[in-house]
Design an enzyme around this catalytic site. Structure first.
Site, PDB file in Angstrom:
ATOM      1  N   GLU A  49       1.558   0.296  -4.898  1.00 38.22           N
ATOM      2  CA  GLU A  49       1.101   1.605  -5.358  1.00 38.22           C
ATOM      3  C   GLU A  49       2.305   2.544  -5.407  1.00 38.22           C
ATOM      4  OE1 GLU A  49      -3.392   2.360  -3.932  1.00 38.22           O
ATOM      5  OE2 GLU A  49      -1.978   2.195  -2.282  1.00 38.22           O
ATOM      6  N   ASP A  55       0.846  -1.184   0.000  1.00 36.46           N
ATOM      7  CA  ASP A  55       0.000   0.000   0.000  1.00 36.46           C
ATOM      8  C   ASP A  55       0.889   1.244   0.000  1.00 36.46           C
ATOM      9  OD1 ASP A  55      -2.744   1.165   0.421  1.00 36.46           O
ATOM     10  OD2 ASP A  55      -1.758   1.942   2.214  1.00 36.46           O
TER      11      ASP A  55
END
Length: 884
Positions: free
Chosen positions: A526, A489
């Site tokens: 990400e 993340d």
């Protein structure tokens, strides 16, 4: 924020939930005053970056000092003298964001006091030219790394067993004392002054017992010394609601399900060929009437449930991995079912466009069983709310059984990990790391406040021991839980070096020694570039461009936006794209512009999609829609290069994921409202195809093949089962029309949403849902059986993949791609399209047999005229032709 920064809206909302005290189920760790602070908390403008150097923003170029008081006799009023200096080249490289601030050198006579000074209240002080005394707090991560990092990075932390006897270790270099609370008594721990690690060894009968650490430490956020009762950051198991850590050996045979040691995994699929299904554990089964364990890890052992049968069908078609949204211990959900609230309304009785559902769900959200899980509390223990019993080690055994269940139907497992932030910091009860070494694990801004650009309390993986925690945690999940991949993340908030250290540590795992082949574990994340770390301000980030060539993929937002239209944060959600009718089937939104503007933007989107289909290669050369020879990196994406990958596998393609509206909901906003259910489904499949048929890895959100809707909710992180649950039985619908989505993140879109939700034509029937899923599985089969979709190098892509009709005469809304012996036509228009590739005239092509004999009989009508090299493709269709 940069246009490439796709920071999910869920995180700001998560902060608000925590700030409102909605998750106070933990036994609150005590903070007992142990020594009065010399002054109230204040900004920390000084940064002690190593034993020799202090940087002080706003200081004058004159002598200063560091003053400290540990609360022990003889330390009050002690100081380290500072003289004006300058940063060395090595220091400027290590701390680039500080290079413009005044620097000071610690007097060599005082450097021996550093370790003592760091265990007490610490301020920087200076007399200004006018005689005033100015003081500021001091940030200490740099000097802690300098003094302790080299030895501490090799320490084994948490519970470690040797011949059945546990040793408990915690890194707490600034603590005055650390003790172990176990069996109702306090056991002293011994400090290693070289590493800052505190240890205690216990007898065999400690195994399985709950414990906490009692850490007496200066806490700058409250301006006093406190004694924190805190769980172990390296916990291997927990009691319910994370109240205590447990002394548990993950190698204990009693925690291994039958067959665990010899678990047979599906063949590893290289990242460049991976087709990934993103899935939330609770969503998967909580409303599956055929599951015996709704909402639990064990639902993945229910081989005959509708959900498992569907996953098995996807695996058989070519899906290779299931990506599980965060499943580590989180701060938000009450783990005991008796403590979980639920909506106290008859939600099904309200109108499909009513505000009542979201009102009722929101009232229960603070204490219901639902959250996405991006609220880390303990990074390396499974979340207890998914276990049959959150008390003890059932969660360990059942997580392993979940992995077994997925492996058993042909799917490897990816875990979503969130090391970039914690649920809280400072003295908050949901803060673990910051109550053990205050001011170290969190990333601090220049004034000493915690960075929150990730939405929550940001961590600092650039610091030695936070970076070590990331590596150690990932290795534990890989070894002890046999996880096959990790999705990071907000990976751009990590240093590139930290993610490469994870890769190196995994690569060192071998089946003979560790039970897993670490080289086959995939990594992606990400790579957004934003916040205080943006543009490599503090370190070289793990962003899209920087990770090119590493074999670690980043999400490709370029092709996602091109096929959907607009971006996730558009004020008007009706902005159209290639797969949603831009120019070829326009809606009424003025945001789309006039026909000329629409046509121009559509053609540019087609160039973005071409780059995406190559694997988003930076150096891939092709003719764009303006008839220019360009590289992928020369195609514009909101001011940034579209192509950034060095090889297939560097960029991960997707059309939707858990963040933002589902693909079905995005198309509901963007397509003209009168678009038929059949056409909506066909465009859904076409949009998914732009990822599924690309070079490199691709991901789809679970249920997208079933036209999954969240009733237009753009940020469903805390929207409960009502809006999030997957519906495997088409008789239950696809989730559309379950009421207006929660107001907090959607109210500005309600005027657009209300007429759509009230329209029964937008709720697809079983034939439409099943047809879309079958057509998508046909695409997966084609991808899985055609080697050309797995090209290894950029050179191979350049030589084997082309867009023969690209240029100024390109058809708006149609992409034609050649790939080795395949020809693929994406027709996103409402009309049949004839695409003539003159160079193929006389060459024998036919519709791929998977589609010719497949589920979609409309696609089966696509044809090829050999004499002219003309491919004819029905409306809203992607057709794959092969050379006979």
């Amino acid at each position: 924020m940069s246009s490439t920064a796709r920071r999910p809206g869920r995180r700001l909302a998560a902060v608000l939930v925590l700030a409102l005290g909605a998750t106070g189920l933990l036994t609150a760790p005590t903070a007992q005053p142990a020594h009065a602070a010399p002054s109230a908390p204040q900004p920390a403008l000084a940064q002690w970056i190593d034993r020799d150097t202090v940087v002080w923003k706003g200081a004058e170029p004159s002598d200063a000092q560091l003053e400290f008081d540990t609360g022990r006799a003889g330390t009050a009023g002690k100081r380290l003298r500072l003289t004006p200096g300058r940063l060395t080249p090595a220091e400027r490289a290590a701390f680039p964001h500080l290079s413009g601030y005044p620097a000071f050198t610690v007097d060599p006579r005082d450097r021996g006091l550093a370790r003592t000074a760091l265990r007490g209240a610490l301020v920087a002080a200076q007399r200004t030219a006018d005689g005033r005394r100015t003081t500021t707090g001091v940030q200490i991560p740099g000097v802690l790394d300098d003094l302790y990092g080299a030895r501490a990075r090799h320490a084994a932390l948490g519970p470690v067993f040797h011949h059945g006897r546990p040793t408990l270790s915690v890194w707490a270099p600034t603590a005055r004392t650390v003790a172990l609370e176990l069996d109702g008594r306090t056991v002293p721990m011994r400090r290693d002054d070289r590493s800052g690690v505190w240890r205690v060894q216990g007898p065999r009968d400690w195994a399985g017992k709950p414990y906490r650490y009692l850490v007496t430490v200066w806490a700058p956020t409250v301006g006093r010394t406190v004694t924190n009762k805190v769980t172990d950051p390296y916990s291997t198991a927990l009691t319910a609601d994370s109240a205590r850590s447990l002394v548990v050996d993950l190698d204990d045979p009693r925690l291994a399900p039958t067959g665990w040691a010899g678990l047979h995994k599906p063949a590893a699929v290289p990242l460049r060929r991976a087709r990934i299904q993103e899935l939330h554990i609770r969503d998967f089964s909580v409303e599956d009437r055929t599951s015996r364990h709704p909402g639990q890890y064990l639902a993945f052992t229910d081989r005959r449930s509708d959900g498992m049968r569907h996953l098995k069908s996807l695996a058989a078609a070519g899906t290779s991995y299931v990506h599980l949204l965060p499943a580590f211990d989180g701060a938000t959900v009450p783990e005991k079912r008796a403590d979980q609230d639920r909506p106290r309304c008859d939600l099904a009785s309200y109108a499909p466009d009513s505000e009542s559902q979201q009102e009722c769900v929101t009232r229960a959200a603070a204490r219901d069983a639902y959250n996405w899980g991006y609220d880390p509390l303990h990074y390396t223990v499974p979340e207890g709310s998914y276990a049959s019993d959150p008390e003890g080690t059932a969660r360990t055994v059942e997580f392993r059984r979940m992995v077994q269940g997925l492996n058993g139907i042909g799917l490897r497992t990816v875990m979503d990990v969130v090391y970039n932030h914690t649920a809280a910091s400072g003295q908050d009860p949901h803060s673990v790391l910051d109550r053990i070494v205050p001011g170290y694990y969190q990333r601090l801004l220049d004034d000493g406040t915690v960075a929150t650009s990730t939405c929550c309390s940001g961590t600092a993986p650039e610091h030695t021991m936070m970076g070590k925690l990331v590596v150690d945690s990932v290795v534990t999940w890989a070894k002890e839980y046999k996880v096959d991949g990790f999705r990071f993340d907000l990976m751009g908030h990590h240093p590139k070096a930290n993610i490469l250290a994870v890769r190196k540590a995994l690569d060192a795992l071998t089946p003979a020694r560790d039970g897993v082949d670490g080289k086959k574990i995939i990594l992606y994340g990400e790579g957004w570039n934003f916040g205080e770390a943006a543009n490599d301000a503090r370190f070289v980030q793990a962003t899209q461009r920087n990770m090119a060539g590493t074999g670690i993929a980043t999400f490709n937002d370029r092709a996602r936006d091109a096929v959907r239209g607009g971006g996730p944060f558009d004020a008007d959600p009706r902005v159209q794209g290639f797969g949603s009718g831009l120019f070829t089937d326009p809606n009424t939104s003025p945001a789309n512009g006039d026909p000329a503007a629409q046509r121009a933007r559509l053609l540019h989107y087609q160039d973005l999609l071409k780059v995406g289909l190559t694997g988003n290669l930076a150096d891939y050369t092709f003719t764009d829609t303006a008839d220019r020879r360009v590289k992928g990196s020369q195609v514009d994406y909101n001011g940034a290069p579209a192509g950034y990958a060095a090889a297939p596998g560097d960029a991960l393609a997707y059309a939707d994921a858990h963040d933002n509206e589902t693909l079905y909901d995005a198309l509901a906003y963007k397509l003209p409202q009168g678009t038929s259910p059949t056409d909506r489904a066909r465009l859904q499949v076409l949009a998914l195809a732009t990822a599924a048929l690309s070079q490199g890895p691709a991901l789809s959100q679970a249920g997208s093949d079933l036209l999954r809707s969240k009733s237009l909710d753009r940020n469903s992180f805390d929207s409960g089962d009502w809006f999030n649950a997957l519906h495997w039985d088409c008789a239950d619908g696809n989730g559309f029309g379950r009421g207006l989505p929660p107001a907090a993140d959607n109210k500005d879109k309600w005027p657009y949403a209300k007429p759509l939700l009230a329209d029964p034509a937008l709720r697809p029937g079983c034939a439409t849902i099943r047809g879309a899923s079958a057509a998508y599985r046909d695409l997966l089969r084609i991808h899985a059986t055609e080697p050309a979709f797995g090209l290894r190098t950029a050179a191979a892509v350049q030589s084997q993949l082309s867009f023969p009709l690209s240029g100024k005469d390109e058809t708006p809304g149609v992409l034609t791609m050649r790939l080795a012996d395949l020809a693929i036509v994406f027709n996103a228009t409402p009309h049949p399209q004839h695409q003539t590739v003159a160079a193929l005239a006389g060459h024998p092509y036919a519709l791929h047999p998977v589609q010719a004999h497949g589920a979609d009989r409309t696609t089966a009508t696509a044809s090829y005229a050999e004499a002219t090299g003309t491919f004819t493709v029905p409306p809203y269709t992607v057709a794959v032709f092969h050379r006979r």
